[in-house]
Design an enzyme around this catalytic site. Structure first.
Site, PDB file in Angstrom:
ATOM      1  N   LYS A   1       0.841  -1.191   0.000  1.00  0.00           N
ATOM      2  CA  LYS A   1       0.000   0.000   0.000  1.00  0.00           C
ATOM      3  C   LYS A   1       0.882   1.250   0.000  1.00  0.00           C
ATOM      4  O   LYS A   1       1.652   1.470   0.930  1.00  0.00           O
ATOM      5  CB  LYS A   1      -0.923  -0.015   1.211  1.00  0.00           C
TER       6      LYS A   1
ATOM      7  N   THR B   1      -8.672   9.529   8.155  1.00  0.00           N
ATOM      8  CA  THR B   1      -8.393   8.264   7.464  1.00  0.00           C
ATOM      9  C   THR B   1      -8.160   7.109   8.436  1.00  0.00           C
ATOM     10  O   THR B   1      -7.575   6.103   8.069  1.00  0.00           O
ATOM     11  CB  THR B   1      -7.149   8.417   6.566  1.00  0.00           C
TER      12      THR B   1
ATOM     13  N   GLY C   1      -8.471   3.788  10.235  1.00  0.00           N
ATOM     14  CA  GLY C   1      -9.097   2.519   9.881  1.00  0.00           C
ATOM     15  C   GLY C   1      -8.929   2.098   8.434  1.00  0.00           C
ATOM     16  O   GLY C   1      -9.482   1.081   8.006  1.00  0.00           O
ATOM     17  N   THR C   2      -8.136   2.856   7.672  1.00  0.00           N
ATOM     18  CA  THR C   2      -7.990   2.561   6.250  1.00  0.00           C
ATOM     19  C   THR C   2      -7.478   1.140   5.999  1.00  0.00           C
ATOM     20  O   THR C   2      -8.007   0.405   5.155  1.00  0.00           O
ATOM     21  CB  THR C   2      -7.023   3.570   5.593  1.00  0.00           C
ATOM     22  N   GLY C   3      -6.419   0.744   6.725  1.00  0.00           N
ATOM     23  CA  GLY C   3      -5.813  -0.567   6.491  1.00  0.00           C
ATOM     24  C   GLY C   3      -6.738  -1.718   6.857  1.00  0.00           C
ATOM     25  O   GLY C   3      -6.856  -2.701   6.112  1.00  0.00           O
ATOM     26  N   CYS C   4      -7.413  -1.593   7.986  1.00  0.00           N
ATOM     27  CA  CYS C   4      -8.370  -2.627   8.407  1.00  0.00           C
ATOM     28  C   CYS C   4      -9.485  -2.756   7.380  1.00  0.00           C
ATOM     29  O   CYS C   4      -9.903  -3.859   7.012  1.00  0.00           O
ATOM     30  CB  CYS C   4      -8.987  -2.265   9.753  1.00  0.00           C
TER      31      CYS C   4
END
Length: 266
Positions: free
Chosen positions: A176, A209, A211-214
């Protein structure tokens, strides 16, 4: 009788502020039309300003939750998030190895606010136990550096990062690039070492932003549970997360969450 939706299990920590962790995972799964189930690995006291405390659950509690869900209900994809310690990483990796379903590993190392969510002593367990059972591993650039020592500065460095993640046994690596310092696009690289997919989306000027990865990892798992190929699942997940980031909203006095329900409100 209503048809049963695909089944997805998240194995992760709780975010009391509701923006990341188990809460983000289940919201994402609901938004994408699958039935979300959970194995709680840790509890955090967390808000828009950061993590005030974290307490991991005993390994036997994690194992019991997992067996209760998988042995009775079944599962069509699993997503992992915060695993906190070497013991929990190894427990979860062992459970996953015996489950015939695709696994999306989000190797959570630090929170959006910079708070550590993984003990340094657990890194080797992630490399040698967890990544080998991953259908897709989804590290951000900080997690790539933490796990492999590869520091991504330019877009071209993402290939080196992906090779390093794949060398530990993951079938696919999704690197990412949202933390790249330059560019008007958020660029991610998905590869299995043979085929390569570059995913690009507009970079939204929105600081909320959390919580983007979860959210991305849960969206990928949801796609896999529906029977999509890895590239299809990742592409659809990228589209969903891009919209969620654009709709992210202020919460508390710090960094707010992405909006998991943005499609309902569009």
């Amino acid at each position: 009788m209503t048809a049963r939706p695909p089944l997805v299990l998240t194995v992760a920590g709780s975010d009391s502020g509701g923006g990341a962790g188990i809460q983000a995972d289940l919201k994402t799964m609901l938004a994408l039309g699958v039935h979300g189930m959970s194995v709680l690995t840790a509890v955090t006291a967390q808000n828009s300003r950061g993590v005030q405390g974290a307490w991991e659950l005993p390994e036997e509690a994690v194992r019991a939750q997992y067996r209760a869900v998988v042995d009775d209900i079944g599962v069509q994809a699993v997503k992992t998030g915060m695993l906190a310690s070497a013991g929990l990483v190894e427990t979860v990796a062992e459970l996953l190895a015996g489950t015939p379903a695709p696994v999306v590993v989000d190797p959570v190392g630090v929170s959006k606010h910079g708070d550590s969510l993984l003990a340094a002593s657990a890194l080797e367990s992630v490399r040698t136990k967890l990544l080998p059972v991953a259908t897709v591993a989804t590290p951000n650039l900080d997690e790539v550096a933490q796990l492999t020592g590869v520091h991504v500065v330019y877009e071209s460095d993402m290939r080196v990062a992906a090779e390093a993640i794949l060398s530990y046994g993951a079938h696919w690596a999704l690197i990412k690039g949202g933390h790249l310092p330059t560019g008007r696009e958020a660029v991610d690289l998905l590869t299995d070492g043979t085929e390569e997919h570059w995913l690009r989306a507009p970079r939204h000027d929105n600081r909320h932003t959390h919580g983007t990865g979860c959210t991305l990892a849960s969206a990928v798992a949801s796609g896999l549970a529906k029977g999509l190929t890895v590239p299809e699942a990742v592409r659809q997940a990228k589209d969903y997360v891009t919209g969620a980031i654009a709709a992210g909203f202020a919460l508390g006095s710090g960094i707010g969450p992405v909006d998991h329900g943005w499609r309902f409100r569009a």
